[in-house]
Design a protein around this motif. Structure first.
Motif, PDB file in Angstrom:
ATOM      1  N   PRO A  34       0.814  -1.217   0.000  1.00  0.00           N
ATOM      2  CA  PRO A  34       0.000   0.000   0.000  1.00  0.00           C
ATOM      3  C   PRO A  34       0.850   1.272   0.000  1.00  0.00           C
ATOM      4  O   PRO A  34       0.402   2.322  -0.424  1.00  0.00           O
ATOM      5  N   SER A  35       2.096   1.191   0.496  1.00  0.00           N
ATOM      6  CA  SER A  35       2.976   2.370   0.465  1.00  0.00           C
ATOM      7  C   SER A  35       4.349   1.943  -0.038  1.00  0.00           C
ATOM      8  O   SER A  35       4.592   0.757  -0.269  1.00  0.00           O
ATOM      9  N   HIS A  36       5.254   2.926  -0.172  1.00  0.00           N
ATOM     10  CA  HIS A  36       6.628   2.662  -0.630  1.00  0.00           C
ATOM     11  C   HIS A  36       6.656   1.955  -1.982  1.00  0.00           C
ATOM     12  O   HIS A  36       7.364   0.964  -2.174  1.00  0.00           O
ATOM     13  N   LYS A  37       5.870   2.450  -2.915  1.00  0.00           N
ATOM     14  CA  LYS A  37       5.871   1.864  -4.265  1.00  0.00           C
ATOM     15  C   LYS A  37       7.085   2.403  -5.015  1.00  0.00           C
ATOM     16  O   LYS A  37       7.038   3.464  -5.639  1.00  0.00           O
ATOM     17  N   GLN A  38       8.168   1.664  -4.962  1.00  0.00           N
ATOM     18  CA  GLN A  38       9.429   2.051  -5.600  1.00  0.00           C
ATOM     19  C   GLN A  38      10.061   0.822  -6.250  1.00  0.00           C
ATOM     20  O   GLN A  38       9.905  -0.309  -5.763  1.00  0.00           O
ATOM     21  N   ALA A  39      10.828   1.073  -7.315  1.00  0.00           N
ATOM     22  CA  ALA A  39      11.376  -0.029  -8.106  1.00  0.00           C
ATOM     23  C   ALA A  39      12.326  -0.907  -7.303  1.00  0.00           C
ATOM     24  O   ALA A  39      12.267  -2.142  -7.385  1.00  0.00           O
ATOM     25  N   VAL A  40      13.211  -0.281  -6.530  1.00  0.00           N
ATOM     26  CA  VAL A  40      14.206  -1.088  -5.819  1.00  0.00           C
ATOM     27  C   VAL A  40      13.546  -1.931  -4.720  1.00  0.00           C
ATOM     28  O   VAL A  40      13.989  -3.055  -4.432  1.00  0.00           O
ATOM     29  N   ILE A  41      12.460  -1.403  -4.151  1.00  0.00           N
ATOM     30  CA  ILE A  41      11.736  -2.151  -3.122  1.00  0.00           C
ATOM     31  C   ILE A  41      11.007  -3.335  -3.768  1.00  0.00           C
ATOM     32  O   ILE A  41      11.025  -4.458  -3.250  1.00  0.00           O
ATOM     33  N   ALA A  42      10.417  -3.089  -4.941  1.00  0.00           N
ATOM     34  CA  ALA A  42       9.756  -4.179  -5.683  1.00  0.00           C
ATOM     35  C   ALA A  42      10.765  -5.265  -6.050  1.00  0.00           C
ATOM     36  O   ALA A  42      10.490  -6.465  -5.933  1.00  0.00           O
ATOM     37  N   ALA A  43      11.961  -4.837  -6.476  1.00  0.00           N
ATOM     38  CA  ALA A  43      13.005  -5.806  -6.842  1.00  0.00           C
ATOM     39  C   ALA A  43      13.387  -6.652  -5.627  1.00  0.00           C
ATOM     40  O   ALA A  43      13.524  -7.885  -5.723  1.00  0.00           O
ATOM     41  N   GLY A  44      13.530  -5.992  -4.463  1.00  0.00           N
ATOM     42  CA  GLY A  44      13.864  -6.728  -3.237  1.00  0.00           C
ATOM     43  C   GLY A  44      12.789  -7.746  -2.887  1.00  0.00           C
ATOM     44  O   GLY A  44      13.091  -8.896  -2.545  1.00  0.00           O
ATOM     45  N   ASP A  45      11.529  -7.330  -3.015  1.00  0.00           N
ATOM     46  CA  ASP A  45      10.418  -8.262  -2.763  1.00  0.00           C
ATOM     47  C   ASP A  45      10.499  -9.455  -3.713  1.00  0.00           C
ATOM     48  O   ASP A  45      10.228 -10.594  -3.330  1.00  0.00           O
TER      49      ASP A  45
END
Ligand code: FAD
Length: 288
Positions: free
Chosen positions: A248-259
């Protein structure tokens, strides 16, 4: 029977594919209608580690995809329209009419901004119109950036841009927006019912909508349509969620990659546990 199918080819899906391929899972990536995901829409990505301050979203995605292909991931241009997670094996039904059976699934379908559909929006998307303040706000220091949106979020966006040194000539409620205008290459103005506001850019501050409709009833989701995940584990064993579709928050590419990396490691652990259980069962049956 696949070991793992990754749904989505944005940063989350591509990273999951790299990790799953390197774990020997022979992943299949179903790309969706927007191959590469949201990041290809943006000309500048200044915060993805290792790519510098002038990187283009499309270049980052091309490098990630090349990496995934070289690691051994397979790609299929298709869209998952329906799923059946009721049995041990998971079934995916695609737009092209395929039925894919898999031991594990990584859902990495991202989120799309709720667009206005007004004239000029599609033409100038990524060419002056952005939905990502964190990513693009700093480019408007000393320039004019309009905000299109409602309520506290839109006012917050105005303050955020002003703190970055931008001039915000107007906050325009979506209901008052008539069109986005430009010179054919870039956005130059926002047209409302009563005025034309000259701008260098515009930020659309509407809700980001997770692309999870096809999962309704199959996975637990919050009121906003985000897949509910504990880490990346969803309500169904063997189904993992990564990136914007579950954040729901922190929609960022590097965070998505980590997930995506975590989801692939979890999928690998799930398959390994399944295999270990099967082997124990076979051994027990053999000794009876
Ligand atoms: C204009 C803009 C600029 C941005 N700039 C930055 C930036 O500078 N820095 C930054 O860190 N972040 C930026 N972001 C945010 C960033 O792009 C996202 O956080 C990131 O792309 C999320 O990755 P994801 O893999 O979770 O989802 P996405 O990138 O949204 O990818 C989702 C994928 O799923 C696929 N898909 C969807 N539904 C289905 C289906 N049913 N079947 C099969 N496939 C499906 C889509 O085709 C797509 O390939 C920006 C976003 C936008 C819109």
């Amino acid at each position: 029977m696949e070991q793992v199918v990754v749904i989505g080819s944005g940063p989350a899906g591509l990273t999951a594919a790299i990790y799953a391929a390197r774990a020997g899972m022979d992943p299949l990536v179903i790309e969706g209608m927007e191959s590469g995901g949201q990041l290809v829409q943006t000309s500048h990505v200044a915060n993805f580690p290792g790519f510098g301050l002038e990187a283009k979203g499309a270049d980052i995605i091309a490098a990630m995809r090349d990496h995934a292909e070289k690691a051994g991931a397979r790609f299929k241009m298709d869209v998952v329209e329906r799923v059946d997670f009721s049995g041990g094996e998971k079934k995916l039904f695609t737009m092209m009419g395929d039925e894919i059976e898999t031991k594990t699934v990584i859902v990495a379908t991202g989120a799309g901004v709720a667009k206005t559909g007004k004239p000029g929006e599609a033409q100038y998307w990524g060419r002056g119109i952005s939905a990502c303040l964190t990513c693009d706000g700093a480019f408007y220091a000393g320039k004019r950036a309009g905000v299109v949106g409602d309520g506290p979020a839109a006012q917050g966006a105005k303050k955020y841009l002003e703190r970055l040194g931008a001039e915000v000539p107007a906050v325009i409620p979506v209901a008052n927006l008539k069109a986005f205008a430009g010179d054919g290459k870039r956005l130059t103005a926002i047209e409302t019912d009563v005025a034309t506001v000259p701008v260098d850019g515009a930020f659309l501050v509407t809700a980001r909508v997770p692309q999870t409709k096809f999962l309704e009833g199959a996975l637990a989701m919050d009121a906003g349509g985000h897949v509910i995940a504990d880490g990346t584990k969803t309500s169904v064993a063997g189904v993992f969620a990564a990136g914007d579709c579950a954040r729901p928050s922190h929609k960022q590419a590097v965070i998505a990659a980590g997930d995506g990396a975590i989801a692939a490691l979890e999928a690998r652990a799930h398959v390994a546990l399944q295999m270990a259980c099967q082997n124990m069962l076979l051994t027990a049956q053999g000794s009876i």
